[in-house]
Design a protein around this motif. Structure first.
Motif, short mmCIF file in Angstrom:
data_model
loop_
_atom_site.label_atom_id
_atom_site.label_comp_id
_atom_site.label_asym_id
_atom_site.label_seq_id
_atom_site.Cartn_x
_atom_site.Cartn_y
_atom_site.Cartn_z
N GLY A 41 -7.86 9.92 -3.02
CA GLY A 41 -6.58 9.27 -3.18
C GLY A 41 -6.77 7.76 -3.26
N PRO A 42 -5.70 7.04 -3.52
CA PRO A 42 -5.79 5.58 -3.66
C PRO A 42 -5.87 4.83 -2.34
CG PRO A 42 -3.54 6.30 -4.02
CD PRO A 42 -4.36 7.54 -3.84
N GLY A 43 -5.68 5.54 -1.24
CA GLY A 43 -5.80 4.89 0.06
C GLY A 43 -4.49 4.37 0.61
N THR A 44 -4.46 4.17 1.91
CA THR A 44 -3.31 3.61 2.63
C THR A 44 -3.79 2.51 3.54
OG1 THR A 44 -2.07 5.70 2.62
CG2 THR A 44 -1.46 4.07 4.29
N ARG A 45 -3.23 1.34 3.35
CA ARG A 45 -3.59 0.20 4.21
C ARG A 45 -2.66 0.18 5.40
NH1 ARG A 45 -7.77 -2.70 4.81
NH2 ARG A 45 -7.94 -2.98 2.55
N LEU A 46 -3.19 0.40 6.57
CA LEU A 46 -2.39 0.38 7.81
C LEU A 46 -2.66 -0.90 8.56
CD1 LEU A 46 -0.63 1.59 10.07
CD2 LEU A 46 -2.69 2.72 10.95
N THR A 47 -1.58 -1.61 8.88
CA THR A 47 -1.68 -2.82 9.69
C THR A 47 -0.81 -2.62 10.93
OG1 THR A 47 -1.98 -4.19 7.72
CG2 THR A 47 -1.37 -5.31 9.77
N VAL A 48 -1.42 -2.70 12.08
CA VAL A 48 -0.70 -2.53 13.34
C VAL A 48 -0.58 -3.89 14.01
CG1 VAL A 48 -0.57 -1.29 15.52
CG2 VAL A 48 -1.68 -0.22 13.54
N SER A 96 -2.77 11.89 -4.60
CA SER A 96 -1.90 10.76 -4.27
C SER A 96 -1.81 10.60 -2.76
CB SER A 96 -0.50 10.96 -4.85
OG SER A 96 0.18 12.01 -4.17
N GLN A 97 -1.49 9.40 -2.37
CA GLN A 97 -1.28 9.10 -0.95
C GLN A 97 0.00 8.30 -0.79
OE1 GLN A 97 -5.78 8.11 0.21
NE2 GLN A 97 -4.40 7.68 1.93
N HIS A 98 0.68 8.57 0.30
CA HIS A 98 1.90 7.84 0.58
C HIS A 98 2.04 7.59 2.07
CE1 HIS A 98 6.06 6.54 0.11
NE2 HIS A 98 6.33 7.26 1.19
N PRO A 99 2.35 6.39 2.50
CA PRO A 99 2.59 5.21 1.67
C PRO A 99 1.28 4.53 1.26
CG PRO A 99 2.86 4.65 3.96
CD PRO A 99 2.56 6.13 3.92
N SER A 100 1.37 3.57 0.37
CA SER A 100 0.17 2.84 -0.03
C SER A 100 -0.18 1.78 1.02
CB SER A 100 0.37 2.20 -1.40
OG SER A 100 1.48 1.33 -1.37
N ARG A 101 0.84 1.27 1.67
CA ARG A 101 0.59 0.35 2.77
C ARG A 101 1.72 0.44 3.78
NH1 ARG A 101 -0.31 -5.37 0.95
NH2 ARG A 101 -1.62 -4.39 -0.57
N VAL A 102 1.37 0.25 5.03
CA VAL A 102 2.38 0.33 6.09
C VAL A 102 2.01 -0.66 7.18
CG1 VAL A 102 1.14 2.30 7.12
CG2 VAL A 102 3.52 1.87 7.73
N ILE A 103 3.06 -1.31 7.67
CA ILE A 103 2.92 -2.24 8.79
C ILE A 103 3.78 -1.70 9.92
CG2 ILE A 103 3.24 -4.61 9.59
CD1 ILE A 103 3.01 -5.50 6.65
N CYS A 104 3.22 -1.58 11.09
CA CYS A 104 3.99 -1.03 12.20
C CYS A 104 3.69 -1.79 13.48
CB CYS A 104 3.69 0.45 12.39
SG CYS A 104 2.02 0.78 12.99
N LYS A 105 4.55 -1.59 14.44
CA LYS A 105 4.36 -2.23 15.74
C LYS A 105 3.43 -1.38 16.60
CE LYS A 105 8.86 -4.54 15.94
NZ LYS A 105 10.13 -4.66 16.70
#
Lengths: 113, 117
Positions: B109-116, B5-14
């Motif tokens: 794992g299912p992956g984590t989408r990171l958007t900066v 498992s991976q956490h989080p599945s998606r994250v948006i950060c500055k």
């Protein structure tokens, strides 16, 4: 330097027909090859593998062929089903425990009705 | 079968903030974990390999001070993207394997989408 290449970025096949996905590699140290299936926003899932001591491995509808002299492997899916639509990655690694995988660029398979 | 498992599945950060991604093996003890990054329509690129209790081995071109990897236990590895910038936006995927496993297969794992931003 792309050591594992999948030259077809996409492939469209009619349901019930055979899908053939190709993969070429350049590193002679690779001796274990794997195919993974990946849906968007998900991690890859293992599909089938083959050791360099074999030239064919079959699992249900999926068969992988390995041609060592040509450094080429292919994945055959027959009959193709709509649920097979995904991106398929081939991967390779040299001998060793938990050795790192080198992935190809993937082929998007679309199985149409 | 082996589940990762991976956490989080998606994250948006500055831009400039740090982001931590967790990778857990749920039903097995992972002696080795791998971190990959995938840019759109590209292959999975290995970033680093980590063995429990030892320092991660980074691939050429991957900044170890920017991508901090901790593999503190046999079931957990974390990737921290420090001072993230828009060019770090990507899909990050971990995988895990164990010595003596099915030909040492890697389970993803299912992956984590990171958007900066």
């Amino acid at each position: 330097d792309q050591q594992v290449k999948q030259n077809s970025p996409s492939l469209s096949v009619q349901e019930g027909r055979i899908s053939i996905l190709n993969c070429d590699y350049t590193n002679s140290m690779f001796d274990y090859f794997l195919w993974y299936k990946k849906y968007p926003a998900e991690g890859p899932t293992f599909l089938i593998s083959i050791s360099s001591i074999k030239d064919k491995n079959e699992d249900g509808r999926f068969t992988v062929f390995l041609n060592k002299s040509a450094k080429h492997l292919s994945l055959h899916i027959v009959p193709s089903q709509p649920g097979d639509s995904a991106v398929y990655f081939c991967a390779a690694r040299p001998t060793g425990t938990a050795s790192k995988l080198t992935f190809g660029t993937g082929t998007r398979l679309q199985v149409t009705l | 079968g082996a589940v990762v498992s991976q956490h989080p599945s998606r994250v948006i950060c500055k831009s400039g903030t740090s982001v931590k991604i967790e990778c857990r093996s749920l039903d097995f003890q992972a002696t080795t974990m791998f971190w990959y990054r995938q840019f759109p329509k590209q292959s999975l690129m290995l970033m680093a390999t980590s063995n429990e209790g030892s320092k991660a081995t980074y691939e050429q071109g991957v900044e170890k001070d920017k991508f901090l990897i901790n593999h503190a236990s046999l079931t957990l590895s974390t990737l921290t993207v420090t001072s993230a910038h828009p060019e770090d936006s990507s899909f990050y995927i971990c995988s895990a394997s164990w010595a003596g496993g099915p030909y040492n297969e890697q389970f993803f794992g299912p992956g984590t989408r990171l958007t900066v931003l």
